[in-house]
Design an enzyme around this catalytic site. Sequence first.
Site, PDB file in Angstrom:
ATOM      1  N   TYR A  63      12.013  -6.237   6.055  1.00  0.00           N
ATOM      2  CA  TYR A  63      11.390  -4.927   6.291  1.00  0.00           C
ATOM      3  C   TYR A  63      11.727  -3.934   5.185  1.00  0.00           C
ATOM      4  O   TYR A  63      10.909  -3.071   4.874  1.00  0.00           O
ATOM      5  CB  TYR A  63      11.739  -4.406   7.696  1.00  0.00           C
ATOM      6  CG  TYR A  63      11.034  -5.229   8.755  1.00  0.00           C
ATOM      7  CD1 TYR A  63       9.670  -5.062   8.983  1.00  0.00           C
ATOM      8  CD2 TYR A  63      11.703  -6.226   9.468  1.00  0.00           C
ATOM      9  CE1 TYR A  63       9.000  -5.850   9.905  1.00  0.00           C
ATOM     10  CE2 TYR A  63      11.044  -7.018  10.392  1.00  0.00           C
ATOM     11  CZ  TYR A  63       9.694  -6.825  10.608  1.00  0.00           C
ATOM     12  OH  TYR A  63       9.018  -7.621  11.504  1.00  0.00           O
ATOM     13  N   ARG A  66       9.122  -4.502   2.553  1.00  0.00           N
ATOM     14  CA  ARG A  66       7.811  -3.968   2.927  1.00  0.00           C
ATOM     15  C   ARG A  66       7.821  -2.434   2.864  1.00  0.00           C
ATOM     16  O   ARG A  66       6.827  -1.818   2.489  1.00  0.00           O
ATOM     17  CB  ARG A  66       7.438  -4.465   4.328  1.00  0.00           C
ATOM     18  CG  ARG A  66       7.341  -5.993   4.362  1.00  0.00           C
ATOM     19  CD  ARG A  66       6.799  -6.495   5.658  1.00  0.00           C
ATOM     20  NE  ARG A  66       5.471  -5.969   5.879  1.00  0.00           N
ATOM     21  CZ  ARG A  66       4.936  -5.818   7.080  1.00  0.00           C
ATOM     22  NH1 ARG A  66       5.614  -6.159   8.146  1.00  0.00           N
ATOM     23  NH2 ARG A  66       3.728  -5.337   7.211  1.00  0.00           N
ATOM     24  N   GLN A  98      -2.554  -1.475  14.672  1.00  0.00           N
ATOM     25  CA  GLN A  98      -1.520  -2.513  14.768  1.00  0.00           C
ATOM     26  C   GLN A  98      -0.653  -2.477  13.517  1.00  0.00           C
ATOM     27  O   GLN A  98       0.327  -3.204  13.416  1.00  0.00           O
ATOM     28  CB  GLN A  98      -2.178  -3.893  14.881  1.00  0.00           C
ATOM     29  CG  GLN A  98      -3.042  -4.063  16.113  1.00  0.00           C
ATOM     30  CD  GLN A  98      -3.926  -5.307  16.006  1.00  0.00           C
ATOM     31  OE1 GLN A  98      -3.496  -6.402  16.358  1.00  0.00           O
ATOM     32  NE2 GLN A  98      -5.138  -5.148  15.521  1.00  0.00           N
ATOM     33  N   ASN A  99      -1.041  -1.640  12.562  1.00  0.00           N
ATOM     34  CA  ASN A  99      -0.326  -1.620  11.280  1.00  0.00           C
ATOM     35  C   ASN A  99       0.950  -0.794  11.373  1.00  0.00           C
ATOM     36  O   ASN A  99       0.991   0.215  12.069  1.00  0.00           O
ATOM     37  CB  ASN A  99      -1.228  -1.052  10.181  1.00  0.00           C
ATOM     38  CG  ASN A  99      -2.470  -1.898   9.989  1.00  0.00           C
ATOM     39  OD1 ASN A  99      -2.515  -3.037  10.451  1.00  0.00           O
ATOM     40  ND2 ASN A  99      -3.469  -1.353   9.332  1.00  0.00           N
ATOM     41  N   ASP A 101       2.322   0.359   8.479  1.00  0.00           N
ATOM     42  CA  ASP A 101       2.345   1.258   7.314  1.00  0.00           C
ATOM     43  C   ASP A 101       1.953   2.674   7.764  1.00  0.00           C
ATOM     44  O   ASP A 101       1.576   2.897   8.914  1.00  0.00           O
ATOM     45  CB  ASP A 101       1.414   0.726   6.200  1.00  0.00           C
ATOM     46  CG  ASP A 101      -0.057   0.697   6.611  1.00  0.00           C
ATOM     47  OD1 ASP A 101      -0.563   1.732   7.097  1.00  0.00           O
ATOM     48  OD2 ASP A 101      -0.717  -0.353   6.438  1.00  0.00           O
ATOM     49  N   HIS A 116       2.393  -1.370  17.208  1.00  0.00           N
ATOM     50  CA  HIS A 116       3.371  -2.355  16.732  1.00  0.00           C
ATOM     51  C   HIS A 116       4.518  -1.710  15.949  1.00  0.00           C
ATOM     52  O   HIS A 116       5.236  -2.389  15.224  1.00  0.00           O
ATOM     53  CB  HIS A 116       2.684  -3.435  15.873  1.00  0.00           C
ATOM     54  CG  HIS A 116       1.810  -4.356  16.673  1.00  0.00           C
ATOM     55  ND1 HIS A 116       0.891  -5.221  16.114  1.00  0.00           N
ATOM     56  CD2 HIS A 116       1.720  -4.553  18.024  1.00  0.00           C
ATOM     57  CE1 HIS A 116       0.277  -5.895  17.072  1.00  0.00           C
ATOM     58  NE2 HIS A 116       0.751  -5.507  18.234  1.00  0.00           N
ATOM     59  N   GLY A 182     -10.887  -4.684  10.758  1.00  0.00           N
ATOM     60  CA  GLY A 182      -9.890  -5.389   9.955  1.00  0.00           C
ATOM     61  C   GLY A 182      -8.788  -6.060  10.746  1.00  0.00           C
ATOM     62  O   GLY A 182      -7.633  -6.055  10.334  1.00  0.00           O
ATOM     63  N   LEU A 209     -14.251  -8.310   7.302  1.00  0.00           N
ATOM     64  CA  LEU A 209     -14.704  -9.131   6.182  1.00  0.00           C
ATOM     65  C   LEU A 209     -15.275 -10.457   6.681  1.00  0.00           C
ATOM     66  O   LEU A 209     -16.362 -10.865   6.300  1.00  0.00           O
ATOM     67  CB  LEU A 209     -13.501  -9.379   5.266  1.00  0.00           C
ATOM     68  CG  LEU A 209     -13.723  -9.713   3.820  1.00  0.00           C
ATOM     69  CD1 LEU A 209     -14.657  -8.715   3.151  1.00  0.00           C
ATOM     70  CD2 LEU A 209     -12.374  -9.740   3.104  1.00  0.00           C
ATOM     71  N   ALA A 225     -13.699  -3.047   4.516  1.00  0.00           N
ATOM     72  CA  ALA A 225     -13.533  -1.796   5.261  1.00  0.00           C
ATOM     73  C   ALA A 225     -13.722  -0.580   4.351  1.00  0.00           C
ATOM     74  O   ALA A 225     -14.342   0.411   4.743  1.00  0.00           O
ATOM     75  CB  ALA A 225     -12.152  -1.769   5.913  1.00  0.00           C
TER      76      ALA A 225
HETATM   77  P1  OAD Z   1      -4.534 -10.434  10.301  1.00  0.00           P
HETATM   78  O1  OAD Z   1      -3.913 -10.730   8.985  1.00  0.00           O
HETATM   79  O2  OAD Z   1      -4.362 -11.433  11.391  1.00  0.00           O
HETATM   80  O3  OAD Z   1      -6.104 -10.222  10.122  1.00  0.00           O
HETATM   81  C1  OAD Z   1      -6.633  -9.392   9.119  1.00  0.00           C
HETATM   82  C2  OAD Z   1      -8.141  -9.370   9.259  1.00  0.00           C
HETATM   83  O4  OAD Z   1      -8.646  -8.449   8.299  1.00  0.00           O
HETATM   84  C3  OAD Z   1      -8.835 -10.709   8.999  1.00  0.00           C
HETATM   85  O5  OAD Z   1      -9.791 -10.936  10.038  1.00  0.00           O
HETATM   86  C4  OAD Z   1      -9.540 -10.510   7.648  1.00  0.00           C
HETATM   87  O6  OAD Z   1     -10.780 -11.197   7.578  1.00  0.00           O
HETATM   88  C5  OAD Z   1      -9.764  -9.016   7.666  1.00  0.00           C
HETATM   89  N1  OAD Z   1      -9.850  -8.410   6.323  1.00  0.00           N
HETATM   90  C6  OAD Z   1      -9.162  -8.734   5.183  1.00  0.00           C
HETATM   91  N2  OAD Z   1      -9.463  -7.900   4.186  1.00  0.00           N
HETATM   92  C7  OAD Z   1     -10.363  -7.008   4.693  1.00  0.00           C
HETATM   93  C8  OAD Z   1     -11.064  -5.887   4.145  1.00  0.00           C
HETATM   94  N3  OAD Z   1     -10.904  -5.497   2.885  1.00  0.00           N
HETATM   95  N4  OAD Z   1     -11.912  -5.214   4.959  1.00  0.00           N
HETATM   96  C9  OAD Z   1     -12.095  -5.580   6.253  1.00  0.00           C
HETATM   97  N5  OAD Z   1     -11.473  -6.636   6.818  1.00  0.00           N
HETATM   98  C10 OAD Z   1     -10.608  -7.339   6.048  1.00  0.00           C
HETATM   99  O7  OAD Z   1      -4.010  -8.982  10.734  1.00  0.00           O
HETATM  100  P2  OAD Z   1      -4.001  -8.306  12.184  1.00  0.00           P
HETATM  101  O8  OAD Z   1      -5.153  -8.749  13.002  1.00  0.00           O
HETATM  102  O9  OAD Z   1      -3.812  -6.861  11.957  1.00  0.00           O
HETATM  103  O10 OAD Z   1       2.016  -7.987  14.344  1.00  0.00           O
HETATM  104  O11 OAD Z   1      -2.672  -8.905  12.779  1.00  0.00           O
HETATM  105  C11 OAD Z   1      -2.240  -8.484  14.053  1.00  0.00           C
HETATM  106  C12 OAD Z   1      -0.743  -8.528  14.149  1.00  0.00           C
HETATM  107  O12 OAD Z   1      -0.288  -9.820  13.750  1.00  0.00           O
HETATM  108  C13 OAD Z   1      -0.020  -7.611  13.193  1.00  0.00           C
HETATM  109  O13 OAD Z   1       0.051  -6.268  13.671  1.00  0.00           O
HETATM  110  C14 OAD Z   1       1.328  -8.223  13.105  1.00  0.00           C
HETATM  111  C15 OAD Z   1       0.914  -9.663  12.948  1.00  0.00           C
HETATM  112  O14 OAD Z   1       1.797 -10.620  13.367  1.00  0.00           O
HETATM  113  C16 OAD Z   1       3.342  -7.834  14.374  1.00  0.00           C
HETATM  114  O15 OAD Z   1       4.026  -7.927  13.373  1.00  0.00           O
HETATM  115  C17 OAD Z   1       3.867  -7.556  15.729  1.00  0.00           C
END
Ligand code: OAD
Length: 240
Positions: A63, A66, A98-99, A101, A116, A182, A209, A225
């Site tokens: 962390y 990050r 869920q981010n 940042d 999160h 996203g 995407l 996005a």
């Molecule tokens: P993921 O990494 O699972 O998914 C990211 C999504 O964003 C994917 O569907 C990509 O296709 C999409 N993507 C990538 N670049 C993009 C762009 N420029 N514009 C639009 N879409 C884009 O991330 P999350 O779904 O956020 O939790 O993951 C959920 C949780 O899993 C996180 O909060 C984290 C992780 O484990 C914890 O750490 C508790």
Amino acid sequence: MKWTFDIHNTAQRLFVLTGAGISAESGVRTFRDSGGLWEDHRIEDVATPEGFARDSQLVIDFYNARRLQLKAVFPNPAHLALARLQKQLGERMTLVTQNVDDLHERGGSPKVIHMHGELLKLRCLSLAEHIVEVSERQKMDSVCPQCGAGLRPHITWFGEIPMQMELIQQELLQCSHFVYIGTSSQVYPAAGFKAFAKSRGAIVMCINLDVEPDSHTDLVLQGKAGEVVPNWVQGILAPG
Ligand code: OAD
């Protein structure tokens, strides 16, 4: 189905859920795309309470790295556009991310629910769970200034309940329009929000995407996005 959100109709309420994809164009790595964070790190090592108990140095280092990276990234047009929309809609828009940042805040969003957790906060290990701000590094031996207990990242790890779920549920019950941006919809409970909103009669839209067919989603805007969100917001703020 049409996206019928009307900025002047005060009965309509918008719920926006964002995931790692919204910060991708700012240079923050996603989790599950190729090159994503979970390719280099085992979830059970760095994102579980058991991992922290086993090797807290490894988790703190993860962390810290990050957190350090936050200094090198900036909000992109998607964050800025959502902030613009939120300022117009006020309490009629709920932004849940869920981010971990701080790019929504730095983009100007007045209110962000971090389900999160947040990289820039630590939490003490006492029952009081005091929150401590941290700008860069968590030192291994740093303690809570209020009670002297040890500190951990203020992050929801796997096996833990996300933050502010009561508030989120209330907002989900009230929304007429739900947009998820996203996120791969792999992690619950966030992945279940769209089905819940749909079952309550909301119109559900996805901005991503990569798009998978999904029975709960009425509309899809496929693309980056940073390009799609500003256009979509512009369409709401200045229709026609
Ligand atoms: P993921 O990494 O699972 O998914 C990211 C999504 O964003 C994917 O569907 C990509 O296709 C999409 N993507 C990538 N670049 C993009 C762009 N420029 N514009 C639009 N879409 C884009 O991330 P999350 O779904 O956020 O939790 O993951 C959920 C949780 O899993 C996180 O909060 C984290 C992780 O484990 C914890 O750490 C508790």
